[in-house]
Write a protein that holds these residues in place. Structure first.
Motif, PDB file in Angstrom:
ATOM      1  N   ALA A   1      -9.775 -50.323  60.430  1.00 54.77           N
ATOM      2  CA  ALA A   1     -10.912 -50.275  59.513  1.00 54.77           C
ATOM      3  C   ALA A   1     -10.458 -50.612  58.099  1.00 54.77           C
ATOM      4  CB  ALA A   1     -11.564 -48.896  59.552  1.00 54.77           C
ATOM      5  N   PHE A   2      -9.298 -50.077  57.701  1.00 51.92           N
ATOM      6  CA  PHE A   2      -8.772 -50.348  56.362  1.00 51.92           C
ATOM      7  C   PHE A   2      -8.536 -51.838  56.175  1.00 51.92           C
ATOM      8  CE2 PHE A   2      -5.319 -51.065  53.401  1.00 51.92           C
ATOM      9  CZ  PHE A   2      -5.667 -50.276  52.314  1.00 51.92           C
ATOM     10  N   LYS A   3      -7.883 -52.465  57.144  1.00 60.07           N
ATOM     11  CA  LYS A   3      -7.584 -53.890  57.042  1.00 60.07           C
ATOM     12  C   LYS A   3      -8.853 -54.728  56.956  1.00 60.07           C
ATOM     13  CE  LYS A   3      -3.147 -53.717  59.440  1.00 60.07           C
ATOM     14  NZ  LYS A   3      -2.394 -54.143  60.653  1.00 60.07           N
ATOM     15  N   ALA A   4      -9.929 -54.224  57.577  1.00 61.63           N
ATOM     16  CA  ALA A   4     -11.202 -54.936  57.549  1.00 61.63           C
ATOM     17  C   ALA A   4     -11.980 -54.651  56.264  1.00 61.63           C
ATOM     18  CB  ALA A   4     -12.049 -54.549  58.762  1.00 61.63           C
ATOM     19  N   GLY A   5     -11.426 -53.793  55.401  1.00 61.96           N
ATOM     20  CA  GLY A   5     -12.103 -53.468  54.152  1.00 61.96           C
ATOM     21  C   GLY A   5     -13.135 -52.370  54.289  1.00 61.96           C
ATOM     22  N   ASP A   6     -13.174 -51.722  55.463  1.00 62.61           N
ATOM     23  CA  ASP A   6     -14.128 -50.640  55.698  1.00 62.61           C
ATOM     24  C   ASP A   6     -13.431 -49.319  55.371  1.00 62.61           C
ATOM     25  OD1 ASP A   6     -16.053 -48.885  56.524  1.00 62.61           O
ATOM     26  OD2 ASP A   6     -16.184 -49.625  58.594  1.00 62.61           O
ATOM     27  N   TYR A   7     -13.326 -49.032  54.079  1.00 66.04           N
ATOM     28  CA  TYR A   7     -12.536 -47.890  53.631  1.00 66.04           C
ATOM     29  C   TYR A   7     -13.174 -46.551  53.975  1.00 66.04           C
ATOM     30  CZ  TYR A   7     -10.311 -51.631  50.975  1.00 66.04           C
ATOM     31  OH  TYR A   7      -9.674 -52.797  50.620  1.00 66.04           O
TER      32      TYR A   7
ATOM     33  N   ALA B   1     -12.180 -45.756  57.423  1.00 65.86           N
ATOM     34  CA  ALA B   1     -10.765 -45.390  57.448  1.00 65.86           C
ATOM     35  C   ALA B   1     -10.582 -43.933  57.028  1.00 65.86           C
ATOM     36  CB  ALA B   1      -9.971 -46.316  56.529  1.00 65.86           C
ATOM     37  N   VAL B   2     -11.241 -43.552  55.951  1.00 66.53           N
ATOM     38  CA  VAL B   2     -11.151 -42.163  55.474  1.00 66.53           C
ATOM     39  C   VAL B   2     -11.707 -41.211  56.528  1.00 66.53           C
ATOM     40  CG1 VAL B   2     -12.039 -40.513  53.772  1.00 66.53           C
ATOM     41  CG2 VAL B   2     -11.181 -42.747  53.021  1.00 66.53           C
ATOM     42  N   ARG B   3     -12.818 -41.576  57.124  1.00 70.18           N
ATOM     43  CA  ARG B   3     -13.433 -40.716  58.137  1.00 70.18           C
ATOM     44  C   ARG B   3     -12.513 -40.523  59.344  1.00 70.18           C
ATOM     45  NH1 ARG B   3     -17.877 -43.258  58.482  1.00 70.18           N
ATOM     46  NH2 ARG B   3     -17.471 -44.465  60.382  1.00 70.18           N
ATOM     47  N   GLU B   4     -11.782 -41.566  59.700  1.00 74.70           N
ATOM     48  CA  GLU B   4     -10.862 -41.480  60.833  1.00 74.70           C
ATOM     49  C   GLU B   4      -9.613 -40.672  60.489  1.00 74.70           C
ATOM     50  OE1 GLU B   4     -11.109 -42.532  63.942  1.00 74.70           O
ATOM     51  OE2 GLU B   4     -13.098 -43.437  63.697  1.00 74.70           O
ATOM     52  N   TRP B   5      -9.114 -40.843  59.267  1.00 75.83           N
ATOM     53  CA  TRP B   5      -7.858 -40.211  58.887  1.00 75.83           C
ATOM     54  C   TRP B   5      -7.997 -38.743  58.515  1.00 75.83           C
ATOM     55  CZ3 TRP B   5      -6.498 -44.956  55.377  1.00 75.83           C
ATOM     56  CH2 TRP B   5      -5.982 -45.985  56.185  1.00 75.83           C
ATOM     57  N   ARG B   6      -9.155 -38.341  57.967  1.00 75.58           N
ATOM     58  CA  ARG B   6      -9.277 -36.981  57.441  1.00 75.58           C
ATOM     59  C   ARG B   6      -9.014 -35.908  58.502  1.00 75.58           C
ATOM     60  NH1 ARG B   6     -10.991 -34.818  53.008  1.00 75.58           N
ATOM     61  NH2 ARG B   6     -12.007 -36.703  52.255  1.00 75.58           N
TER      62      ARG B   6
ATOM     63  N   ASN C   1      -6.003 -41.566  45.675  1.00 75.14           N
ATOM     64  CA  ASN C   1      -5.375 -42.119  44.474  1.00 75.14           C
ATOM     65  C   ASN C   1      -6.069 -43.388  44.017  1.00 75.14           C
ATOM     66  OD1 ASN C   1      -3.241 -42.314  42.438  1.00 75.14           O
ATOM     67  ND2 ASN C   1      -2.443 -44.004  43.651  1.00 75.14           N
ATOM     68  N   GLU C   2      -6.451 -44.230  44.970  1.00 76.86           N
ATOM     69  CA  GLU C   2      -7.080 -45.506  44.635  1.00 76.86           C
ATOM     70  C   GLU C   2      -8.595 -45.406  44.484  1.00 76.86           C
ATOM     71  OE1 GLU C   2      -5.567 -48.224  43.899  1.00 76.86           O
ATOM     72  OE2 GLU C   2      -3.533 -47.619  44.428  1.00 76.86           O
ATOM     73  N   GLY C   3      -9.187 -44.331  45.039  1.00 68.82           N
ATOM     74  CA  GLY C   3     -10.645 -44.222  45.008  1.00 68.82           C
ATOM     75  C   GLY C   3     -11.308 -45.213  45.931  1.00 68.82           C
ATOM     76  N   GLU C   4     -10.718 -45.417  47.091  1.00 67.68           N
ATOM     77  CA  GLU C   4     -11.270 -46.366  48.069  1.00 67.68           C
ATOM     78  C   GLU C   4     -11.844 -45.596  49.251  1.00 67.68           C
ATOM     79  OE1 GLU C   4      -8.686 -50.400  47.386  1.00 67.68           O
ATOM     80  OE2 GLU C   4      -7.864 -48.911  48.767  1.00 67.68           O
ATOM     81  N   GLY C   5     -13.143 -45.786  49.484  1.00 67.21           N
ATOM     82  CA  GLY C   5     -13.818 -45.091  50.571  1.00 67.21           C
ATOM     83  C   GLY C   5     -14.132 -43.646  50.241  1.00 67.21           C
ATOM     84  N   ILE C   6     -13.828 -43.256  49.010  1.00 66.44           N
ATOM     85  CA  ILE C   6     -13.987 -41.870  48.595  1.00 66.44           C
ATOM     86  C   ILE C   6     -13.878 -41.829  47.073  1.00 66.44           C
ATOM     87  CG2 ILE C   6     -11.533 -41.248  48.600  1.00 66.44           C
ATOM     88  CD1 ILE C   6     -12.353 -38.713  50.144  1.00 66.44           C
TER      89      ILE C   6
END
Length: 218
Positions: free
Chosen positions: A50-56, A59-64, A83-88
């Motif tokens: 998901a991250f590689k596809a830009g769907d941050y 990605a956050v939902r899967e990793w949390r 830290n980056e503020g990506e997907g969150i």
């Protein structure tokens, strides 16, 4: 730091089967750890796609949930997203929390990330000595970004006594591993050093690499 997140997704490995000649218990433990790393890598890779596809957000939902269960890879990746503020929403304190959880489990990338946060004063009070402490832990595992930053810290006297010999040592090490900026910095500070200092730095770099980056310095 985003490059670190992307690299982490690629570099999640399967571990090793243990050193040749290791005792039975040690070998079994190593194989068990390798299998666990393999499982972790497969699970974390769902968010990685998901991250590689830009769907941050995905990605956050899967990793949390994985991070909350103690998965050191997911914890590091979640810290990077905060830290980056990506997907969150960007939140440095949350980034530090997740980097620390992962770093305390020994993940080199997270140790580097935590050191970076201390060096920058993100989510914590700026503390160069603490940054150096975490960079050393990461560098001892061969993590090039941490080794480069140790070169910078010794070059600039941040968190350590300014020391061109040790700065040269670290720049030389990362340069030998293909880091062009590290090699350029090595050449730059050579102009400020004596031939004796350069020879000492080169000797220390060879010794450090021979020791697989453990206990490097003087």
């Amino acid at each position: 730091m985003r490059l670190v997140i992307a690299a982490m997704i690629v570099l999640i490995g399967l571990g090793s089967a243990g050193p040749a000649g290791a005792g039975h218990k040690e070998a079994v433990a190593a194989r068990t750890a390798a299998r666990q790393d393999a499982v972790d890598a497969i699970v974390v890779s769902v968010g990685g796609r998901a991250f590689k596809a830009g769907d941050y957000m995905t990605a956050v939902r899967e990793w949390r949930p994985l991070a909350e269960q103690g998965n050191k890879y997911a914890q590091n990746l979640l810290g990077g997203m905060y830290n980056e503020g990506e997907g969150i929403n960007q939140d440095y304190e949350e980034a530090v929390k997740w980097f620390r959880k992962s770093a305390e489990q020994g993940l080199a990338q997270a140790q580097f990330g935590l050191g970076f946060m201390y060096a920058q004063g993100r989510g914590v009070l700026e503390d160069d000595k603490e940054a150096v402490t975490w960079y050393f832990k990461s560098a001892a595992q061969g993590y090039v970004n941490a080794q480069y930053n140790l070169g910078v810290m010794h070059d600039q006297g941040r968190g350590v006594i300014q020391d061109w010999v040790l700065a040269h040592m670290w720049y030389n090490i990362v340069g030998a591993n293909g880091d062009k900026v590290g090699a350029a910095n090595r050449e730059k500070i050579e102009k400020l050093m004596t031939s004796t200092q350069i020879a000492e730095a080169q000797k220390l770099a060879r010794e450090c690499m021979a020791k697989k980056y453990k206990g490097c310095g003087r």
